[in-house]
Motif scaffolding. Structure first.
Motif, mmCIF file in Angstrom:
data_model
loop_
_atom_site.group_PDB
_atom_site.id
_atom_site.type_symbol
_atom_site.label_atom_id
_atom_site.label_comp_id
_atom_site.label_asym_id
_atom_site.label_seq_id
_atom_site.Cartn_x
_atom_site.Cartn_y
_atom_site.Cartn_z
ATOM 1 N N PHE A 299 0.815 -1.223 0.000
ATOM 2 C CA PHE A 299 0.000 0.000 0.000
ATOM 3 C C PHE A 299 0.846 1.271 0.000
ATOM 4 N N LEU A 300 2.155 1.135 -0.266
ATOM 5 C CA LEU A 300 3.005 2.337 -0.271
ATOM 6 C C LEU A 300 2.845 3.110 -1.576
ATOM 7 N N ASP A 301 2.430 2.410 -2.618
ATOM 8 C CA ASP A 301 2.201 3.031 -3.919
ATOM 9 C C ASP A 301 3.422 3.834 -4.376
ATOM 10 N N GLY B 224 6.341 9.294 7.223
ATOM 11 C CA GLY B 224 6.404 8.061 6.439
ATOM 12 C C GLY B 224 7.102 7.025 7.301
ATOM 13 N N TYR B 225 6.709 5.748 7.197
ATOM 14 C CA TYR B 225 7.286 4.743 8.094
ATOM 15 C C TYR B 225 7.117 3.340 7.524
ATOM 16 N N THR B 226 8.086 2.486 7.807
ATOM 17 C CA THR B 226 7.970 1.071 7.440
ATOM 18 C C THR B 226 8.625 0.225 8.524
ATOM 19 N N GLN C 162 8.550 -9.185 9.613
ATOM 20 C CA GLN C 162 8.790 -10.074 10.762
ATOM 21 C C GLN C 162 8.710 -9.317 12.097
ATOM 22 N N PHE C 163 8.715 -7.979 12.028
ATOM 23 C CA PHE C 163 8.646 -7.178 13.253
ATOM 24 C C PHE C 163 7.282 -6.512 13.443
ATOM 25 N N TRP C 164 6.301 -6.890 12.619
ATOM 26 C CA TRP C 164 4.951 -6.358 12.809
ATOM 27 C C TRP C 164 4.306 -7.045 14.022
ATOM 28 N N MET D 130 6.291 0.042 15.972
ATOM 29 C CA MET D 130 6.051 1.343 15.333
ATOM 30 C C MET D 130 5.314 2.275 16.285
ATOM 31 N N PHE D 131 4.456 1.711 17.135
ATOM 32 C CA PHE D 131 3.785 2.545 18.138
ATOM 33 C C PHE D 131 4.839 3.171 19.060
ATOM 34 N N GLU D 132 5.792 2.364 19.469
ATOM 35 C CA GLU D 132 6.881 2.866 20.339
ATOM 36 C C GLU D 132 7.709 3.924 19.597
ATOM 37 N N ALA E 205 -6.891 1.321 1.826
ATOM 38 C CA ALA E 205 -6.895 -0.121 2.112
ATOM 39 C C ALA E 205 -5.814 -0.512 3.130
ATOM 40 N N ASN E 206 -4.994 0.452 3.559
ATOM 41 C CA ASN E 206 -3.884 0.146 4.474
ATOM 42 C C ASN E 206 -4.375 0.120 5.933
ATOM 43 N N GLU E 207 -5.038 -0.999 6.266
ATOM 44 C CA GLU E 207 -5.672 -1.134 7.594
ATOM 45 C C GLU E 207 -4.649 -1.035 8.734
ATOM 46 N N VAL F 205 -4.803 5.843 14.294
ATOM 47 C CA VAL F 205 -5.946 6.104 15.185
ATOM 48 C C VAL F 205 -5.515 5.868 16.636
ATOM 49 N N LYS F 206 -4.720 4.801 16.850
ATOM 50 C CA LYS F 206 -4.221 4.518 18.203
ATOM 51 C C LYS F 206 -3.339 5.668 18.713
ATOM 52 N N MET F 207 -2.614 6.311 17.791
ATOM 53 C CA MET F 207 -1.760 7.442 18.170
ATOM 54 C C MET F 207 -2.570 8.721 18.403
HETATM 55 C C1 LIG Z 1 2.256 0.310 9.165
HETATM 56 C C2 LIG Z 1 3.107 -0.657 9.971
HETATM 57 C C3 LIG Z 1 4.422 0.006 10.388
HETATM 58 C C4 LIG Z 1 2.329 -1.055 11.214
HETATM 59 O O1 LIG Z 1 3.022 -2.092 11.896
HETATM 60 P P1 LIG Z 1 2.354 -2.803 13.164
HETATM 61 O O2 LIG Z 1 3.248 -3.897 13.581
HETATM 62 O O3 LIG Z 1 0.926 -3.123 12.861
HETATM 63 O O4 LIG Z 1 2.332 -1.622 14.220
HETATM 64 P P2 LIG Z 1 3.001 -1.608 15.659
HETATM 65 O O5 LIG Z 1 4.448 -1.835 15.562
HETATM 66 O O6 LIG Z 1 2.573 -0.379 16.345
HETATM 67 O O7 LIG Z 1 2.349 -2.870 16.366
HETATM 68 C C5 LIG Z 1 0.976 -2.845 16.690
HETATM 69 C C6 LIG Z 1 0.534 -4.267 16.927
HETATM 70 O O8 LIG Z 1 1.367 -4.857 17.911
HETATM 71 C C7 LIG Z 1 0.606 -5.274 19.055
HETATM 72 N N1 LIG Z 1 1.493 -5.096 20.220
HETATM 73 C C8 LIG Z 1 2.203 -6.090 20.783
HETATM 74 N N2 LIG Z 1 2.972 -5.589 21.765
HETATM 75 C C9 LIG Z 1 2.745 -4.271 21.826
HETATM 76 C C10 LIG Z 1 3.255 -3.213 22.628
HETATM 77 N N3 LIG Z 1 4.172 -3.453 23.575
HETATM 78 N N4 LIG Z 1 2.830 -1.939 22.405
HETATM 79 C C11 LIG Z 1 1.921 -1.679 21.454
HETATM 80 N N5 LIG Z 1 1.385 -2.653 20.643
HETATM 81 C C12 LIG Z 1 1.809 -3.934 20.829
HETATM 82 C C13 LIG Z 1 -0.637 -4.425 18.991
HETATM 83 O O9 LIG Z 1 -1.718 -5.020 19.641
HETATM 84 C C14 LIG Z 1 -0.869 -4.346 17.491
HETATM 85 O O10 LIG Z 1 -1.349 -5.591 17.018
HETATM 86 P P3 LIG Z 1 -2.744 -5.698 16.250
HETATM 87 O O11 LIG Z 1 -2.587 -4.889 14.980
HETATM 88 O O12 LIG Z 1 -2.894 -7.144 16.004
HETATM 89 O O13 LIG Z 1 -3.742 -5.095 17.179
HETATM 90 C C15 LIG Z 1 3.428 -1.943 9.156
HETATM 91 O O14 LIG Z 1 2.222 -2.584 8.828
HETATM 92 C C16 LIG Z 1 4.198 -1.673 7.871
HETATM 93 O O15 LIG Z 1 5.414 -1.522 7.886
HETATM 94 N N6 LIG Z 1 3.490 -1.637 6.729
HETATM 95 C C17 LIG Z 1 4.118 -1.456 5.441
HETATM 96 C C18 LIG Z 1 4.569 -0.044 5.205
HETATM 97 C C19 LIG Z 1 3.420 0.942 5.308
HETATM 98 O O16 LIG Z 1 2.340 0.681 4.826
HETATM 99 N N7 LIG Z 1 3.709 2.089 5.928
HETATM 100 C C20 LIG Z 1 2.741 3.131 6.135
HETATM 101 C C21 LIG Z 1 2.573 3.952 4.930
HETATM 102 S S1 LIG Z 1 1.321 5.172 5.172
#
Ligand SMILES: CC(C)(COP(=O)(O)OP(=O)(O)OC[C@H]1O[C@@H](n2cnc3c(N)ncnc32)[C@H](O)[C@@H]1OP(=O)(O)O)[C@@H](O)C(=O)NCCC(=O)NCCS
Length: 187
Positions: A43-45, A103-105, A109-111, A116-118, A143-145, A152-154
């Motif tokens: 979804f980065l397009d 912007g962020y990625t 394996q680290f999702w 990313m929240f941290e 579509a980038n759920e 939204v969490k932030m």
């Molecule tokens: C967007 C992106 C960074 C989000 O990654 P993510 O792993 O979902 O986000 P976080 O690192 O904040 O992790 C949140 C998840 O970890 C869980 N989690 C586990 N431990 C946690 C903790 N200590 N603190 C917060 N969340 C935690 C949360 O519940 C959440 O899981 P859920 O989605 O199943 O509810 C990732 O999907 C990505 O790189 N996508 C591709 C690139 C992209 O689209 N970038 C954005 C362009 S606009």
């Protein structure tokens, strides 16, 4: 006023699990690994980094942007493994209105571990408190759920929905704009 002194010395930062340091040319192969991954790019397009040269160009553009005081680009390192797990940037800096886009990625394996929240919690705090931004914008593919959920969490609020405003790969794509005001963040 934007705090221009962040461009004198790159602001390396850290949290409990992570280190944020400047994106440098030596990161090219890791950046290529991330930006040629189908799940990341879905979804980065933006174009896949099919060769190392594309990543090198991407990095030099971002380094030039920092030197021109137009943006900040960190890589995210997991402390326990010393592994580069992703990146985060403030770009499209709108100095007059104290606004930037993010912007962020993360490597897939680290999702799902809150990395990313941290990262966002620390870097957005820096953006408001040290960089003196007033608002921060994120532009997502609707579509980038995963990205929407994180925004939204932030505390980001949906600000706009643009229909077919982005022409990419022969297709007109919709965009959703989210924003966070400093006053939202401090609540
Ligand atoms: C967007 C992106 C960074 C989000 O990654 P993510 O792993 O979902 O986000 P976080 O690192 O904040 O992790 C949140 C998840 O970890 C869980 N989690 C586990 N431990 C946690 C903790 N200590 N603190 C917060 N969340 C935690 C949360 O519940 C959440 O899981 P859920 O989605 O199943 O509810 C990732 O999907 C990505 O790189 N996508 C591709 C690139 C992209 O689209 N970038 C954005 C362009 S606009």
């Amino acid at each position: 006023m934007i705090n221009d002194s962040v461009f004198d010395k790159f602001p390396n930062l850290e949290t409990e699990r992570l280190i944020f340091r400047q994106l440098v040319m030596e990161d090219a192969s890791e950046i290529q690994f991330i930006r040629s991954n189908e799940e990341v790019m879905r979804f980065l397009d933006n174009d896949n980094h099919l060769t190392l040269e594309v990543s090198q160009k991407f990095i030099s553009t971002n380094l030039e942007s920092y030197l021109a005081h137009n943006g900040l680009h960190w890589v995210i390192i997991e402390k326990s493994s010393n592994h580069l797990i992703g990146d985060f940037a403030f770009w499209k800096l709108d100095k007059k209105n104290h606004r930037a886009e993010i912007g962020y990625t993360l490597k897939p394996q680290f999702w799902g571990q809150g990395f990313m929240f941290e990262s966002m919690s620390a870097l957005i705090n820096f953006g408001f408190k040290e960089f003196n931004l007033h608002s921060i914008e994120a532009n997502i593919n609707p579509a980038n759920e995963n990205s929407r959920k994180l925004l939204v969490k932030m505390g980001f609020k949906k600000e706009a929905y643009f229909r077919e405003n982005y022409f990419y790969n022969g297709t007109y794509l919709d965009s959703e704009i989210y924003s966070l005001l400093e006053s939202d963040f401090n609540k």
